[in-house]
Design an enzyme around this catalytic site. Structure first.
Site, short mmCIF file in Angstrom:
data_model
loop_
_atom_site.label_atom_id
_atom_site.label_comp_id
_atom_site.label_asym_id
_atom_site.label_seq_id
_atom_site.Cartn_x
_atom_site.Cartn_y
_atom_site.Cartn_z
N ARG A 72 -1.16 0.44 -3.19
CA ARG A 72 0.05 -0.29 -2.82
C ARG A 72 1.21 0.64 -3.13
O ARG A 72 1.19 1.33 -4.15
CB ARG A 72 0.11 -1.60 -3.59
CG ARG A 72 -1.07 -2.51 -3.19
CD ARG A 72 -0.84 -3.95 -3.54
NE ARG A 72 -1.77 -4.79 -2.81
CZ ARG A 72 -3.00 -5.11 -3.24
NH1 ARG A 72 -3.44 -4.67 -4.40
NH2 ARG A 72 -3.78 -5.89 -2.51
N ASP A 103 -1.90 -7.96 6.09
CA ASP A 103 -0.60 -8.15 6.75
C ASP A 103 0.48 -7.22 6.21
O ASP A 103 1.31 -6.72 6.96
CB ASP A 103 -0.16 -9.62 6.71
CG ASP A 103 0.03 -10.14 5.31
OD1 ASP A 103 -0.52 -9.53 4.37
OD2 ASP A 103 0.73 -11.15 5.14
N ASP A 129 -6.51 -13.97 6.91
CA ASP A 129 -5.24 -14.66 7.09
C ASP A 129 -4.36 -14.02 8.16
O ASP A 129 -3.18 -14.35 8.26
CB ASP A 129 -4.48 -14.71 5.74
CG ASP A 129 -4.25 -13.32 5.17
OD1 ASP A 129 -4.80 -12.35 5.70
OD2 ASP A 129 -3.51 -13.21 4.18
N ARG A 171 -5.07 -15.15 -1.26
CA ARG A 171 -3.70 -15.15 -1.79
C ARG A 171 -2.86 -16.27 -1.18
O ARG A 171 -2.22 -17.01 -1.88
CB ARG A 171 -3.08 -13.78 -1.50
CG ARG A 171 -1.90 -13.45 -2.31
CD ARG A 171 -1.53 -12.00 -2.19
NE ARG A 171 -1.88 -11.41 -0.90
CZ ARG A 171 -1.77 -10.12 -0.63
NH1 ARG A 171 -1.34 -9.31 -1.56
NH2 ARG A 171 -2.10 -9.64 0.55
#
Ligand code: ADP
Ligand code: F6P
Length: 329
Positions: A72, A103, A129, A171
């Site tokens: 990240r 995403d 998701d 999440r």
């Protein structure tokens, strides 16, 4: 299009390696040079860019995780970071980039696309998701891992007449929790898309315990709350007549050997990403819709919220799973 680079970003998902392998081999077969960017966007900024040949991806198809590694990267979310990334790609004369991630990572891909770089994204997240694709790479493997663990919990739960609370990943999405509840024969799914109804949950536990001293398993998506917090709320109600135990599955959920489904999905998506770049497509994500590969605009998929499949909700209700009340958005 002469040189293509690939990176994996965000949380790893089983199937990222088969995708990198397919991208590399398809690209080489098409006469391209392929580069792997190590450690996601952070590695791009740090110039961790290595050529990939046919052998570099040998034996990778069965490994979970991503051999390119992932990260990240806060710096990349800022304009300066993105411009630095573009300079790095220019330095290596990279004509097109394939980003595999969730995403967040695909938002990063879209940022580079908006600066004019040809970019294609692949949905690499176990959470499932991402709008626009029925499945993400790694979802099937994660579900298989989760159900084998929950099956084990059910055995000990039944032996002790206990109620187990099992926290699974997700999440912002209840997909993993819902599907797990259906396919393990668990009784309750606590998911962010539906408001839990504690009284109804107590009724389910009570009915089962009264009838046959039956154990119950409640699957809680981490996107609602921590399993420990949920268990505390149950205990505080003071109405559960059996012992309650908690299991937090954690990162083992991401570590399963990619299933046949994920190996094939990742290989097909990787191939399509390369062919798309060669044919001039840009700013898209490869998706699977009703079993067919499609390209969907990143703008389209990133601005919309994926709903849980209506048929899975119906099925859960029809087979007696408690999922709570719909949350109005
Ligand atoms: P995932 O891709 O699994 O959703 P993250 O949300 O952590 O994982 O995103 C991975 C990385 O993608 C971030 O650390 C950051 O570098 C980059 N990223 C996330 N959101 C954006 C954004 N809006 N714009 C540019 N880059 C982003
Ligand atoms: O995005 C996938 C996911 O597995 C989420 O369900 C979870 O919240 C997150 O990654 C956790 O990732 P990490 O602990 O590696 O930051």
């Amino acid at each position: 299009m002469k040189r293509i680079a690939v990176l994996t970003s965000g949380g790893d998902s089983p199937g990222m390696n088969p995708a990198i392998r397919s991208i590399t081999r398809t690209g080489l077969n098409m006469g391209l040079e392929i580069f792997g960017i190590r450690n996601g966007y952070q590695g791009l900024l740090d110039e961790e860019i290595v050529p990939l040949d046919f052998h570099a991806v040998s034996g990778r198809i069965r490994d979970a995780g991503t051999f390119l590694q992932t990260s990240r990267c806060l710096e990349f979310t800022k304009e300066e970071g993105q411009k630095k990334a573009l300079r790095m790609l220019e330095k290596y004369r990279i004509d097109g980039l394939i980003v595999i991630g969730g995403d967040g990572s695909l938002n990063g891909a879209r940022a580079l696309h908006r600066y004019g770089l040809p970019v294609i994204g692949l949905p690499g997240t176990i959470d499932n998701d991402l709008f626009g694709t029925d499945m993400g790479i790694g979802v099937d493997t994660a579900l298989n891992t989760i159900i084998s663990l929950v099956d084990m919990i059910r055995a000990t739960a039944a032996s002790h007449r206990r109620c187990f609370v099992v926290e699974v990943m997700g999440r912002g999405s209840g997909y993993l929790a819902l599907m797990t509840t259906i396919s393990t024969g668990s009784q309750v799914a606590v998911i962010p898309e539906y408001r839990m109804n504690l009284e109804k949950i107590i009724e389910v536990l009570d009915r089962r315990f009264t009838n046959n001293h039956n154990a119950s398993v409640i699957i809680v998506a981490e996107g609602v709350c921590q399993g420990a917090e949920f268990m505390q709320r149950l205990i505080e109600l003071g109405k559960v007549r059996q012992e309650i135990r908690l299991t937090v599955l954690g990162h083992v959920q991401r570590g399963g050997t990619p299933t046949h489904y994920d190996r094939l999905l990742a290989s097909r998506m990787g191939e399509m990403a390369v062919l798309a770049l060669i044919s001039g497509e840009r700013g898209c994500m490869v998706a699977t819709v009703n079993g067919k590969m499609q390209l969907r605009d990143l703008d389209d998929i990133l601005e919309r919220r994926k709903a849980l499949p209506a048929d899975a909700i119906r099925l859960a209700r029809n087979i007696g799973i408690e999922i709570g009340d719909v949350v109005e958005r």
